[in-house]
Every structure is written in C-alpha cells, then in structure tokens.
Design an enzyme around this catalytic site. Structure first.
Site, PDB file in Angstrom:
ATOM      1  N   LYS A   1     -12.835  -4.407  10.079  1.00 15.63           N
ATOM      2  CA  LYS A   1     -13.140  -4.937   8.870  1.00 15.63           C
ATOM      3  C   LYS A   1     -12.259  -6.043   8.814  1.00 15.63           C
ATOM      4  CE  LYS A   1     -10.119  -3.030   6.014  1.00 15.63           C
ATOM      5  NZ  LYS A   1      -8.825  -3.863   4.964  1.00 15.63           N
TER       6      LYS A   1
ATOM      7  N   SER B   1      -7.222 -10.092  -0.410  1.00 16.07           N
ATOM      8  CA  SER B   1      -7.387  -9.525   0.798  1.00 16.07           C
ATOM      9  C   SER B   1      -6.604 -10.565   1.842  1.00 16.07           C
ATOM     10  CB  SER B   1      -8.677  -9.778   1.427  1.00 16.07           C
ATOM     11  OG  SER B   1      -8.678  -9.862   3.002  1.00 16.07           O
TER      12      SER B   1
ATOM     13  N   GLU C   1      -3.607  -7.962   9.501  1.00 17.30           N
ATOM     14  CA  GLU C   1      -3.881  -6.826  10.529  1.00 17.30           C
ATOM     15  C   GLU C   1      -5.039  -7.521  11.299  1.00 17.30           C
ATOM     16  OE1 GLU C   1      -2.611  -4.396  11.559  1.00 17.30           O
ATOM     17  OE2 GLU C   1      -1.454  -3.516  10.115  1.00 17.30           O
TER      18      GLU C   1
ATOM     19  N   VAL D   1       1.978  -9.283   6.881  1.00 19.09           N
ATOM     20  CA  VAL D   1       1.152  -8.795   8.065  1.00 19.09           C
ATOM     21  C   VAL D   1      -0.353  -9.055   7.775  1.00 19.09           C
ATOM     22  CG1 VAL D   1       0.475  -7.112   9.689  1.00 19.09           C
ATOM     23  CG2 VAL D   1       2.780  -7.004   8.770  1.00 19.09           C
TER      24      VAL D   1
ATOM     25  N   ASN E   1      -6.422 -11.077   4.954  1.00 20.00           N
ATOM     26  CA  ASN E   1      -7.062 -11.468   6.127  1.00 20.00           C
ATOM     27  C   ASN E   1      -7.895 -12.706   5.801  1.00 20.00           C
ATOM     28  OD1 ASN E   1      -6.384  -9.630   8.365  1.00 20.00           O
ATOM     29  ND2 ASN E   1      -6.418  -7.999   6.508  1.00 20.00           N
TER      30      ASN E   1
ATOM     31  N   TRP F   1       0.930  -1.177  -0.173  1.00 23.27           N
ATOM     32  CA  TRP F   1       0.090  -0.138  -0.015  1.00 23.27           C
ATOM     33  C   TRP F   1       0.825   1.455   0.049  1.00 23.27           C
ATOM     34  CZ3 TRP F   1      -3.477   2.712  -1.923  1.00 23.27           C
ATOM     35  CH2 TRP F   1      -4.087   3.623  -1.318  1.00 23.27           C
TER      36      TRP F   1
ATOM     37  N   ALA G   1      -4.254  -2.463  -2.716  1.00 25.55           N
ATOM     38  CA  ALA G   1      -2.957  -2.131  -3.228  1.00 25.55           C
ATOM     39  C   ALA G   1      -2.764  -2.365  -4.525  1.00 25.55           C
ATOM     40  CB  ALA G   1      -1.620  -2.128  -2.304  1.00 25.55           C
TER      41      ALA G   1
ATOM     42  N   THR H   1     -12.885  -6.387   1.320  1.00 34.47           N
ATOM     43  CA  THR H   1     -12.037  -7.263   2.231  1.00 34.47           C
ATOM     44  C   THR H   1     -12.474  -8.637   2.322  1.00 34.47           C
ATOM     45  OG1 THR H   1     -11.209  -5.085   3.044  1.00 34.47           O
ATOM     46  CG2 THR H   1     -10.335  -6.996   4.187  1.00 34.47           C
TER      47      THR H   1
ATOM     48  N   ASP I   1     -15.368  -1.003   2.535  1.00 33.54           N
ATOM     49  CA  ASP I   1     -14.109  -1.696   2.745  1.00 33.54           C
ATOM     50  C   ASP I   1     -14.354  -3.126   3.205  1.00 33.54           C
ATOM     51  OD1 ASP I   1     -11.378  -1.798   2.999  1.00 33.54           O
ATOM     52  OD2 ASP I   1     -11.053  -0.395   4.614  1.00 33.54           O
TER      53      ASP I   1
END
Length: 333
Positions: A187, A250, A277, A275, A252, A11, A136, A244, A240
C-alpha cells in the site's frame, strides 16, 4: 505484562504509549544512545507533535532490557529490521511473543517481516503482525483506530489483541499473515503513486482509479504467494490503502506529491526527513511480480518512475492506454 518496543520512531513511540496506557510495563528501545537520552530527558518525539511521552515508559539503548520480557514489539524500518532482530536475538527468551509493526519486504530475499523475525530467532518464538490504518500521530493522540493482529496460531493473535486493545484502539484477529503483510507493504507503493498523481495536478477520479486497480494487483500477488483475496477487503487492505493514499500524515503520499511536482526522487525523500517505505517496497513489488508471474502495471509504473527515471505523465498515459478488458478478470472480490 513486561513489554519492550524496539524502534523509537513515530509508530514505535505511539505503540509504547498505547501499551503503557493499557497498564503494561513498557520499555522503548532506540538504536541510538544519543536519541534515547534525548527522548528520556525531553519526553518528546519530533515526529509526534503535541504529545508527551509518559514518565513511566523507560527509554533506553540497552538491549539487556529485553531479558524476561513477555512480548517484544518490533517497529524498526524494513531495511533495518533484520539488523535489530539479530542484535536482539541473544537477549530473547524462547517462547516470547514477537510482534511486527513494520511494513515492508526485504530487499534481495523478498522475505516478509515476520519471516525475518522467525529466521533471526531460529523459530523459537511465536510471531504476530499488527497492521491496518494507523497513523502514529493519531494513535498517540488517542483517536479511535482499528487494526488486525495476524498470526498462524489463533491463541497468539488473541494475546496480541488483548494486549493492544482498549476503548480507542480496536483490534481484530486474523490468520492470513501473508495477505496482511503484503497489503501493509505494498500500500505504500500505491500511496506514492497517488501522491505523484496529486502532485502532477490530476484529480480525485484518477486517484480512485489508481487505488482500486492497485488493490486488485496486490490481491493477485497475495493470492499467488499463499494469501487470500478477501484479506485485501479488510482493514489491512482497503482500510490501510485509504488512509495512506489520502492523508497528509502519509510520508509516502507527501513524497509522491513532491515527485509529481517535478522534484528528483532522492531530493523528495530527503525533504520528507523520514523513511519512505514505498521506495523500497516498489522494488520488492517489481521483483515479486516477475518471480510469481503476476501482472502489476501500476506498481511497475511506480518502479519505472522511482528507479528508471520514467517521466510521470507519459507513465500515466501508458496505463490509460492498456488494452480493454473486463474488470472481473482481476477483481479482488
């Protein structure tokens, strides 16, 4: 405008490319001297396929490049943001606009990212948040995207809007910094949850249920912390959340899929290779829900799976067996 982006992940790199394309003098800072050298030589970020970093973007590990910048963009992971801000603070001129792209809640303190930036710069700089459905990978390719720039001062939000906005990146201003930041942080917890559901072989109906009711949970917490429910109906919230929870971009969601398939949490995060998040945000949601007395059963179930080893399918069963209630009792509209 002279701008430095602090954080050379996907990002941060995409944001630097966007700002450079808008005609600004852009420096991309990396915490690692070795990574900065690699990016500078190869002009490729492994997190952004089929993208070349323009030569006019300076890539460095030298914080002295921050001097005389008119705007600083923070794109470090949430767990690293305070350290980056603290290291950068001696080089920041008072009045420089700080923009957070980071989505998360700090462990222990429960501070939002904009609050960390204010603390580390002693309140000498205006702070804004840029958030919304913005992979990104797509921003770097110039795919049409929309975000919100939130700040307490309308003039600051408008400056960020003007700096970032172009024909393929649309920016709306917002004044609910609390709601925008909590939506962006939590989120990721929901994306993990939806990924776990997908990995466990459950269906689209289940994912829609989880997304919708989780949005209600987040809106309750945002309101309790001083935000507004209606913020969650916009790009920073439902926008978002959709991107996501449904996209394979994503990390996540991808991590959640691995967990739903039976992989251990730490092994799943390691396989993602970047990472996740939502793992950190899940603990933040758990602790904030207790602190503010807000019921958040879906986020709590994710916390139990991630941190307490709760099995996936029984956790979903527990959610389905909660007492009957009116949807409007906790509606976000």
């Amino acid at each position: 405008m002279k701008i430095t982006v602090l954080g050379s992940g996907g990002w941060g790199t995409a944001a630097a490319m966007l700002l450079s394309a808008n005609g600004h003098e852009v420096t991309l800072w990396s915490h690692s001297a070795e990574k900065a050298k690699m990016l500078s030589l190869k002009r490729k970020n492994p997190l952004l396929k089929n993208v070349t970093i323009p030569e006019q973007i300076t890539i460095t590990n030298d914080l002295e490049r921050l001097q005389d910048c008119e705007l600083l963009v923070f794109a470090a992971p949430s767990f690293a943001l305070r350290g980056v801000a603290r290291a950068a603070a001696p080089y920041i001129t008072g009045g420089t606009i700080l923009v957070s792209l980071t989505k998360g809640v700090e462990q222990q303190t429960h501070l939002r990212m904009s609050e960390i930036l204010r603390e580390e710069t002693k309140g000498t700089c205006p702070v804004a948040v840029l958030s919304g459905p913005s992979h990104a990978e797509e921003v770097a390719l110039g795919i049409p995207t929309g975000c919100v720039a939130a700040a307490e001062e309308q003039s600051v939000a408008e400056t960020v809007q003007r700096v970032f906005m172009n024909d393929v990146f649309r920016v709306y201003t917002h004044d609910d910094v609390v709601g925008v930041e909590l939506a962006g942080a939590l989120k990721n917890v929901v994306a993990l949850c939806c990924g776990i559901s997908d990995g466990a072989g459950l269906g689209d109906n289940t994912k829609a249920l989880l997304m919708t009711r989780a949005l209600s949970e987040i809106s309750r917490l945002a309101e309790a912390m001083g935000g507004r429910k209606e913020t969650l109906a916009g790009l920073a919230g439902v926008g978002d959340l959709i991107v996501t929870c449904t996209s394979m971009y994503s990390r996540n969601r991808r991590c959640g899929i691995l967990i739903g398939q039976g992989k251990a949490v730490q092994d799943a995060m390691q396989e993602i290779g970047a990472v996740v998040e939502g793992f950190f945000a899940a603990r933040g949601a758990h602790e904030l829900s207790k602190e503010y007395g807000v019921e958040m059963p879906i986020c709590e179930a994710v916390y139990e799976v991630l941190y307490c080893g709760a099995p996936v399918r029984p956790s979903i069963g527990t959610l389905m067996q909660r007492l009957p209630r009116r949807e409007s009792d906790s509606s976000w509209v």
